[in-house]
Motif scaffolding. Structure first.
Motif, PDB file in Angstrom:
ATOM      1  N   LYS A 118       0.805  -1.214   0.000  1.00  0.00           N
ATOM      2  CA  LYS A 118       0.000   0.000   0.000  1.00  0.00           C
ATOM      3  C   LYS A 118       0.839   1.265   0.000  1.00  0.00           C
ATOM      4  O   LYS A 118       0.303   2.361  -0.101  1.00  0.00           O
ATOM      5  N   ALA A 119       2.134   1.134   0.142  1.00  0.00           N
ATOM      6  CA  ALA A 119       2.987   2.319   0.182  1.00  0.00           C
ATOM      7  C   ALA A 119       4.344   2.003  -0.431  1.00  0.00           C
ATOM      8  O   ALA A 119       4.795   0.853  -0.432  1.00  0.00           O
ATOM      9  N   ILE A 120       4.973   3.017  -0.999  1.00  0.00           N
ATOM     10  CA  ILE A 120       6.336   2.873  -1.515  1.00  0.00           C
ATOM     11  C   ILE A 120       7.208   3.928  -0.858  1.00  0.00           C
ATOM     12  O   ILE A 120       6.737   5.004  -0.475  1.00  0.00           O
ATOM     13  N   SER A 309     -10.547   9.336   7.803  1.00  0.00           N
ATOM     14  CA  SER A 309     -10.715   8.089   8.545  1.00  0.00           C
ATOM     15  C   SER A 309     -10.244   6.891   7.731  1.00  0.00           C
ATOM     16  O   SER A 309      -9.670   5.937   8.277  1.00  0.00           O
ATOM     17  N   GLY A 310     -10.464   6.925   6.409  1.00  0.00           N
ATOM     18  CA  GLY A 310     -10.052   5.818   5.553  1.00  0.00           C
ATOM     19  C   GLY A 310      -8.543   5.667   5.489  1.00  0.00           C
ATOM     20  O   GLY A 310      -8.015   4.549   5.566  1.00  0.00           O
ATOM     21  N   ILE A 311      -7.839   6.779   5.358  1.00  0.00           N
ATOM     22  CA  ILE A 311      -6.373   6.743   5.287  1.00  0.00           C
ATOM     23  C   ILE A 311      -5.782   6.273   6.615  1.00  0.00           C
ATOM     24  O   ILE A 311      -4.870   5.432   6.648  1.00  0.00           O
ATOM     25  N   VAL A 312      -6.322   6.775   7.711  1.00  0.00           N
ATOM     26  CA  VAL A 312      -5.820   6.383   9.032  1.00  0.00           C
ATOM     27  C   VAL A 312      -6.114   4.910   9.305  1.00  0.00           C
ATOM     28  O   VAL A 312      -5.281   4.192   9.888  1.00  0.00           O
ATOM     29  N   ALA A 313      -7.298   4.436   8.864  1.00  0.00           N
ATOM     30  CA  ALA A 313      -7.655   3.031   9.080  1.00  0.00           C
ATOM     31  C   ALA A 313      -6.725   2.099   8.319  1.00  0.00           C
ATOM     32  O   ALA A 313      -6.377   1.019   8.819  1.00  0.00           O
ATOM     33  N   GLY A 316      -2.648   4.049   9.211  1.00  0.00           N
ATOM     34  CA  GLY A 316      -2.323   4.720  10.451  1.00  0.00           C
ATOM     35  C   GLY A 316      -2.098   6.221  10.212  1.00  0.00           C
ATOM     36  O   GLY A 316      -2.221   6.712   9.082  1.00  0.00           O
ATOM     37  N   VAL A 317      -1.746   6.926  11.276  1.00  0.00           N
ATOM     38  CA  VAL A 317      -1.521   8.369  11.172  1.00  0.00           C
ATOM     39  C   VAL A 317      -0.384   8.671  10.201  1.00  0.00           C
ATOM     40  O   VAL A 317      -0.399   9.692   9.493  1.00  0.00           O
ATOM     41  N   ILE A 318       0.595   7.763  10.126  1.00  0.00           N
ATOM     42  CA  ILE A 318       1.734   7.983   9.233  1.00  0.00           C
ATOM     43  C   ILE A 318       1.296   8.055   7.764  1.00  0.00           C
ATOM     44  O   ILE A 318       1.969   8.650   6.928  1.00  0.00           O
ATOM     45  N   GLY A 319       0.134   7.457   7.469  1.00  0.00           N
ATOM     46  CA  GLY A 319      -0.378   7.519   6.101  1.00  0.00           C
ATOM     47  C   GLY A 319      -0.702   8.927   5.667  1.00  0.00           C
ATOM     48  O   GLY A 319      -0.682   9.241   4.469  1.00  0.00           O
ATOM     49  N   LEU A 320      -1.029   9.788   6.615  1.00  0.00           N
ATOM     50  CA  LEU A 320      -1.319  11.190   6.301  1.00  0.00           C
ATOM     51  C   LEU A 320      -0.051  11.961   5.947  1.00  0.00           C
ATOM     52  O   LEU A 320      -0.134  13.054   5.392  1.00  0.00           O
TER      53      LEU A 320
END
Length: 374
Positions: A118-120, A309-313, A316-320
């Protein structure tokens, strides 16, 4: 009368278009006019002529004092041009970091909800762009960004000056709250006007394939409608308002808090610009991530709260804060170039006006001495 007391007078004659008597209805008389009669009017006015042009710098004086030429330009036009050029240069210089940031911010949405990755990382994003698109790929989507930043910078700087006047207190001073409000409204005004170009830039930067800006725009219009150019406008306005408010306000307040001898130094402008941009970026970046994911085609988010809420779910907060590092590396020099250039040009314009005034005074005194010698 001495020569010092003489006042030049200019007589001007102006014709006023004739009026028909049926337009005039006297209330104090019962006279009637069976046939329309034209009343002719004229006005004679006495006025002291503006003789500034008589004392303006000559060509030879301008060649000796070239800085005075700037005084012939409208102040706002000079500031707008400087802001636009600085903005375009800053965006082009930092375009690779911006492209990397966009890929990091939107990777989860682009690869699909079922993807395990989900992340790079920062390094991975650099590698992907280099392998798939080569060197030019780092500047993909930069043209609409440069086209956008020219009116964006012009509108933003102009609006900031206007809003500062509107938010001044009755005593003429501008409070910290007033500066924050002026910056917020300036940011929202410029964002709303140039938002479609920002959406185009994002689509060009993250969507696969090699298409031109016009091709992407026509495709969006045909497949998604005009509203697609304003997807994510709400969070964009919410994100830009505090960012510009904090950035501009901190820059102004820090500069004014320093001793006067340091305020006009270029290194002071650079340092205060870096500090103000750092604080603004740290506090406002999560809103930027939310708006980017809402701008994409196929995004699962329809509202600001749902996206948060979707990004944090999922992450996590780091996704922001995905892409924060390249964004910070891009924003700091970009904001520094913009604010520092703006500050330097303001000082140059002030110096040119002072030089122009000095030459004008010298010419006026010369003319005065000639008149006294007659």
């Amino acid at each position: 009368m001495s020569s010092e007391d003489r006042t030049a007078v200019m007589i001007s004659w102006r014709k006023i278009p004739p009026l028909l008597n049926d337009v005039v209805h006297p209330s104090t008389t019962t006279l009637s006019f069976p046939n329309p009669t034209r009343f002719h009017f004229a006005c004679v006015s006495l006025a002291q002529p503006k003789l500034v042009h008589d004392f303006s710098p000559s060509l030879s004086q301008l060649l000796k004092h070239p800085l005075a030429v700037l005084a012939f330009l409208p102040r706002d036009a000079a500031l707008f041009a400087a802001g636009a050029i600085a903005g375009a240069a800053g965006k082009t210089a930092t375009a690779p970091l911006d492209r990397i940031k966009l890929l990091m911010q939107t990777h989860g949405v682009r690869v699909g909800q079922d993807s395990t990755k989900k992340a790079i990382s920062f390094i991975e994003a650099i590698t992907v762009i280099g392998k798939q698109e080569g060197i030019k790929g780092y500047w993909k989507g930069n043209l609409p960004q440069v086209i956008r930043v020219i009116p964006y910078s012009a509108v933003q700087l102009f609006a900031y000056e206007i809003y500062k006047k509107l938010f001044r207190r009755p005593d003429g001073e501008l409070s910290v709250v007033g500066r924050l409000a002026a910056g917020a409204f300036a940011g929202m005004t410029s964002t709303f006007i140039t938002y479609p170009l920002d959406v185009l830039r994002l689509r060009l930067a993250v969507e696969p394939g090699s298409r031109t800006m016009s091709e992407v725009a026509l495709s969006m219009l045909k497949e998604e409608g005009f509203a697609s150019f304003y997807k994510g406008l709400g969070p964009s306005l919410i994100a830009i308002a505090p960012y510009i408010a904090v950035n501009f306000c901190v820059f102004d307040v820090l500069k004014k808090s320093l001793p006067e001898k340091y305020q006009n130094r270029t290194e002071t402008s650079i340092l205060t610009a870096v500090l103000s941009a750092s604080l603004a970026t740290l506090t406002c970046y999560p809103l930027d991530t939310v708006r980017r994911q809402m701008q994409l085609r196929g995004t699962p988010y329809t509202t600001l709260l749902e996206a948060f809420s979707g990004i944090v779910a999922k992450d996590g907060v780091i996704g922001l804060y995905r892409g924060f590092l390249p964004n910070a590396l891009k924003t700091l020099p970009n904001s520094s170039i913009k604010l520092t250039t703006y500050d330097i040009v303001k000082r140059l314009i002030a110096a040119s006006e002072k030089e122009f005034q000095t030459i004008t005074e010298e010419n006026r005194n010369k003319q005065k001495n000639i008149n006294n010698g007659r």
